[in-house]
Design a protein around this motif. Structure first.
Motif, PDB file in Angstrom:
ATOM      1  N   UNK A 398      49.747  39.574  31.074  1.00 57.34           N
ATOM      2  CA  UNK A 398      50.204  38.128  31.589  1.00 57.34           C
ATOM      3  C   UNK A 398      49.655  38.101  33.152  1.00 57.34           C
ATOM      4  N   UNK A 399      49.755  39.107  33.809  1.00 64.28           N
ATOM      5  CA  UNK A 399      49.036  39.058  35.414  1.00 64.28           C
ATOM      6  C   UNK A 399      47.641  38.905  35.215  1.00 64.28           C
ATOM      7  N   UNK A 400      47.123  39.499  34.296  1.00 65.65           N
ATOM      8  CA  UNK A 400      45.612  39.377  34.380  1.00 65.65           C
ATOM      9  C   UNK A 400      44.905  38.109  33.946  1.00 65.65           C
ATOM     10  N   UNK A 401      45.889  37.385  33.249  1.00 68.37           N
ATOM     11  CA  UNK A 401      45.267  35.720  33.141  1.00 68.37           C
ATOM     12  C   UNK A 401      45.416  34.690  34.228  1.00 68.37           C
ATOM     13  N   UNK A 601      32.278  30.658  48.071  1.00 71.67           N
ATOM     14  CA  UNK A 601      33.620  30.647  47.593  1.00 71.67           C
ATOM     15  C   UNK A 601      33.615  31.025  46.108  1.00 71.67           C
ATOM     16  N   UNK A 602      32.559  30.344  45.451  1.00 74.10           N
ATOM     17  CA  UNK A 602      32.509  30.692  43.845  1.00 74.10           C
ATOM     18  C   UNK A 602      31.984  32.090  43.674  1.00 74.10           C
ATOM     19  N   UNK A 603      31.110  32.457  44.476  1.00 75.77           N
ATOM     20  CA  UNK A 603      30.657  34.142  44.324  1.00 75.77           C
ATOM     21  C   UNK A 603      32.162  34.910  44.702  1.00 75.77           C
ATOM     22  N   UNK A 604      32.872  34.741  45.568  1.00 78.87           N
ATOM     23  CA  UNK A 604      34.073  35.305  45.717  1.00 78.87           C
ATOM     24  C   UNK A 604      34.916  35.428  44.674  1.00 78.87           C
ATOM     25  N   UNK A 605      35.200  34.186  43.795  1.00 73.38           N
ATOM     26  CA  UNK A 605      35.647  34.091  42.549  1.00 73.38           C
ATOM     27  C   UNK A 605      35.453  34.662  41.444  1.00 73.38           C
ATOM     28  N   UNK A 606      33.984  34.878  41.383  1.00 76.14           N
ATOM     29  CA  UNK A 606      33.211  35.664  40.566  1.00 76.14           C
ATOM     30  C   UNK A 606      33.492  37.229  40.392  1.00 76.14           C
ATOM     31  N   UNK A 607      33.539  37.822  41.947  1.00 71.24           N
ATOM     32  CA  UNK A 607      33.885  39.238  42.130  1.00 71.24           C
ATOM     33  C   UNK A 607      35.356  39.416  41.724  1.00 71.24           C
ATOM     34  N   UNK A 608      36.156  38.626  42.345  1.00 75.51           N
ATOM     35  CA  UNK A 608      37.500  38.747  41.837  1.00 75.51           C
ATOM     36  C   UNK A 608      37.979  38.554  40.352  1.00 75.51           C
ATOM     37  N   UNK A 609      37.298  37.749  39.663  1.00 74.01           N
ATOM     38  CA  UNK A 609      37.339  37.764  38.221  1.00 74.01           C
ATOM     39  C   UNK A 609      36.887  38.930  37.568  1.00 74.01           C
ATOM     40  N   UNK A 610      35.654  39.483  38.253  1.00 74.46           N
ATOM     41  CA  UNK A 610      35.221  40.731  37.761  1.00 74.46           C
ATOM     42  C   UNK A 610      36.347  41.933  37.911  1.00 74.46           C
ATOM     43  N   UNK A 611      36.723  42.068  38.948  1.00 73.79           N
ATOM     44  CA  UNK A 611      37.784  42.802  39.287  1.00 73.79           C
ATOM     45  C   UNK A 611      39.110  42.865  38.454  1.00 73.79           C
ATOM     46  N   UNK A 612      39.471  41.624  38.279  1.00 74.77           N
ATOM     47  CA  UNK A 612      40.682  41.244  37.464  1.00 74.77           C
ATOM     48  C   UNK A 612      40.178  41.703  35.965  1.00 74.77           C
ATOM     49  N   UNK A 614      38.320  44.080  34.849  1.00 70.88           N
ATOM     50  CA  UNK A 614      38.551  45.735  34.874  1.00 70.88           C
ATOM     51  C   UNK A 614      40.045  46.083  34.699  1.00 70.88           C
ATOM     52  N   UNK A 615      40.937  45.391  35.560  1.00 75.51           N
ATOM     53  CA  UNK A 615      42.160  45.573  35.416  1.00 75.51           C
ATOM     54  C   UNK A 615      42.925  45.274  34.050  1.00 75.51           C
ATOM     55  N   UNK A 619      44.568  48.119  30.991  1.00 73.92           N
ATOM     56  CA  UNK A 619      45.576  48.059  30.218  1.00 73.92           C
ATOM     57  C   UNK A 619      45.354  47.682  28.767  1.00 73.92           C
ATOM     58  N   UNK A 620      44.399  47.060  28.586  1.00 73.68           N
ATOM     59  CA  UNK A 620      44.208  46.672  26.931  1.00 73.68           C
ATOM     60  C   UNK A 620      43.753  47.847  26.193  1.00 73.68           C
ATOM     61  N   UNK A 621      43.121  48.715  26.752  1.00 74.69           N
ATOM     62  CA  UNK A 621      42.502  49.847  26.002  1.00 74.69           C
ATOM     63  C   UNK A 621      43.807  50.775  25.559  1.00 74.69           C
ATOM     64  N   UNK A 622      44.803  50.814  26.778  1.00 71.71           N
ATOM     65  CA  UNK A 622      45.994  51.465  26.425  1.00 71.71           C
ATOM     66  C   UNK A 622      46.881  50.985  25.539  1.00 71.71           C
ATOM     67  N   UNK A 623      46.972  49.760  25.498  1.00 63.58           N
ATOM     68  CA  UNK A 623      47.923  49.070  24.673  1.00 63.58           C
ATOM     69  C   UNK A 623      47.904  49.152  23.276  1.00 63.58           C
ATOM     70  N   UNK A 624      49.108  49.341  22.537  1.00 59.40           N
ATOM     71  CA  UNK A 624      49.455  49.485  21.142  1.00 59.40           C
ATOM     72  C   UNK A 624      50.292  48.668  20.621  1.00 59.40           C
TER      73      UNK A 624
END
Length: 633
Positions: A398-401, A601-612, A614-615, A619-624
């Motif tokens: 939820x937080x990652x979206x 600002x859009x590049x900042x959003x792009x970087x933050x979206x990339x970090x998001x 990865x976050x 969690x998705x890899x570990x989710x069962x």
């Protein structure tokens, strides 16, 4: 005279004379004869019991019809019942977005609010409406059916829109008119008139929240999750739910916006009022087909009980009685979300508590089932512990979206402002800025059928799985597309500013010699991201959540949208604060967009979206998946 007593009497005499009639067979003892007669007399009762069992098997366990009678298989539920929900969603989203997409214009031109006040009011209104979806979902799970919540919420929204319509068409309820002269400020709405405006807005928001929190769950509940056909039908429903949501939005940002700008806002509010009013009889028309989940009490009580019991339990305490069977999960969603999947052969699920050990995820909560006989009011079952684990494990998803929805917020803010500086003519037609969201909704309308009828069947054949593409894969695809969208938006903004610079129009108010169709690229990627993520998120929360918490969990999709809008405002403030220090000009300040550093600002959003992303990936890899639960032991 009934023939049954005669037949029974003849049969009894026949049995009594059986030794004489059958000399070659051994004689029947008196005891055996009595048993035979008892069985014979019990035949009608046994037949009645078999009939009752058959009728019981035909019922949907835990579901009722619109008259609170048991829902029956073959009569209630299915795609036909869900189709009424899809039509209602077109009308409901039309009523919502016909106002929300152009409300800032109404507040500035008619309520005399400043641009910043108007933007804040609209943001608060939309954020509140989406957050109230949590209330609608909670009430649907705890106290009322989704059927009842929708009808109540639609009526509440209708009342709010009536208030707004009356105010828009009554000059005495509006602020005094004034001629907008350069340097002169008009008196904004105040007093009872302001109170009427906000009462209408937030009563409408309350109704919208109830609808968002109940309608998707109500449609998804029409499918049998215990059958592959039902699960595939539910997936199709969520795809077309987003499709119908976009159809309503398309009508809102074209026809409704044109009416508001050319015929008056009383007609715009009137369209919304009529749309939500029409949705009620359309929804009621499917009543005989719906199956409605019986509310099971507050899910928050269960969460609080399990967490408190785990916190109070001592480490290493005695384990509760167990048969050694341990719940396990799998990385792909298959099967049912019902705890019956956790039953061992021979167990009678739903009648007696199944003695299984909890899963190994979030093991600290397993202490809640230790010494459960001594806990009294805090006694917890394995199923309750597993339910709470699922709620906690979906929260990182939820937080990652939220970051994705923050990117989507740019479509109604900076992207519109970019397009407003460009050439918005299409032939002889000039497209109004409020109609620019037609791009993403059009892309969604085109992509949804392609996704459901081409991409998914191909993925099922390629992977050999029922889902084809898992829920988390869909969400992850949307997150990747949002990264691409922000990068494209930055490149397009660089091109737009270069055109302005080369044409010597950095300070000009006239449209730049560049078509606004360049903005369509970022709309394409963000629209695609919205389709993948919203449909995937709705289905993920619904299918993974415990049955008693499904409406509340599904409402998290709308809460993510609200938090994304709020995060967008926070990011703008933070960026301006960080870049405006030392007497420098902030990136996103000024009266002319050509002097902004929007591409940065859009590049900042792009970087933050990339970090998001990865976050999310962590969690998705570990989710069962819960609904792939099997027994190990």
């Amino acid at each position: 005279m009934s023939i049954t007593p005669c037949v029974l009497g003849f049969a009894q005499r026949l049995l009594a004379s059986a030794p004489l009639l059958l000399p070659c067979s051994p004689a029947i003892s008196a005891t055996e004869l009595a048993r035979s007669r008892c069985k014979l007399h019990r035949l009608p009762a046994a037949a009645m019991e078999d009939g009752a069992a058959a009728r019981e098997a035909e019922r949907w366990e835990g579901y009722v019809d619109w008259r609170n009678r048991p829902a029956v298989r073959g009569r209630h539920g299915g795609m036909l019942a869900a189709s009424f929900v899809l039509v209602v969603e077109v009308l409901e989203n039309l009523a919502f977005l016909a106002n929300a997409s152009n409300l800032v214009t109404y507040l500035m031109n008619f309520m005399h609010y400043s641009p910043s006040q108007s933007a804040t009011t609209v943001t608060n209104f939309m954020g509140t409406a989406f957050l109230l979806a949590l209330l609608g979902g909670f009430l649907s799970d705890a106290f009322f059916t989704t059927y009842a919540i929708y009808l109540i919420s639609a009526f509440v929204e209708f009342l709010g829109l009536v208030v707004l319509t009356i105010q828009a068409r009554t000059p005495s309820l509006m602020p005094p008119g004034c001629a907008k002269v350069a340097g002169a400020a008009c008196e904004p709405v105040s007093g009872p008139k302001k109170a009427m405006l906000f009462a209408g807005l937030y009563v409408t928001a309350l109704g919208i929240g109830g609808i968002k929190g109940s309608l998707p769950s109500h449609g998804a509940e029409q499918f049998d999750e215990h059958a592959p056909r039902g699960r595939k039908g539910r997936s199709t429903f969520f795809n077309y739910f987003v499709f119908c949501l976009s159809v309503g939005a398309l009508i809102a940002v074209t026809f409704a916006v044109w009416v508001e700008d050319n015929k008056g806002w009383q007609w715009g509010f009137g369209i919304s009022t009529i749309a939500i009013l029409l949705s009620i009889p359309v929804f009621v028309a499917g009543s005989r087909l719906y199956r409605n989940k019986v509310p099971t009490g507050s899910p928050l009580t269960t969460i609080a009980k399990v967490v408190l019991a785990a916190a109070l339990a001592r480490r290493g305490g005695a384990q509760s009685a167990s048969n050694g069977a341990v719940i396990d999960r799998a990385p792909s969603p298959t099967g049912s979300t019902d705890m019956k999947e956790y039953c061992k052969p021979g167990d009678i699920c739903g009648v007696a508590e199944v003695a299984t050990e909890p899963s190994q995820e979030l093991v600290f909560l397993n202490r809640a089932v230790q010494r459960q006989q001594r806990c009294g009011a805090l006694s917890c079952t394995v199923q309750e512990v597993e339910d709470v684990k699922i709620v906690l494990m979906v929260l990182p998803i939820f937080f990652s979206t939220i970051m994705l929805n923050s990117c989507l917020a740019q479509l109604s803010t900076f992207s519109v402002e970019q397009a407003a500086t460009m050439d918005t003519r299409v032939g002889g037609l000039k497209v109004p800025p409020a109609s620019l969201p037609v791009f993403p909704v059009t892309f969604i309308i085109l992509l949804a059928p392609v996704y459901d009828h081409i991409i998914i069947p191909f993925a099922r054949r390629a992977t050999g799985t029922e889902m084809g593409i898992t829920h988390l894969q869909r969400i992850g695809t949307g997150l990747v597309l949002s990264i691409v969208a922000m990068a494209v938006a930055a490149v397009v903004e660089v091109k737009r500013k270069n055109v302005a610079s080369n044409a010597g129009m950095l300070d000009a108010a006239a449209p730049l010699p560049i078509t606004f169709f360049w903005i369509a690229f970022q709309y394409l990627f963000l629209g695609s991201a919205d389709l993948f993520t919203l449909a995937g998120l709705l289905e993920f929360f619904f299918s993974e959540a415990p049955a008693r918490m499904r409406s509340l969990a599904t409402s998290l999709s709308w809460a993510s949208l609200a938090l994304g809008y709020y995060l967008s405002s926070v990011l703008v403030t933070v960026v301006n604060s960080a870049t405006g220090r030392g007497g420098r000009r902030a990136w996103l300040q000024g009266g002319n967009l050509n002097h902004y550093h929007l591409e940065r600002f859009y590049w900042v959003m792009c970087v933050l979206s990339t970090l998001n992303y990865l976050f999310f990936l962590f969690w998705a890899i570990r989710y069962k998946y819960r609904n792939a639960g099997v027994i190990k032991g």
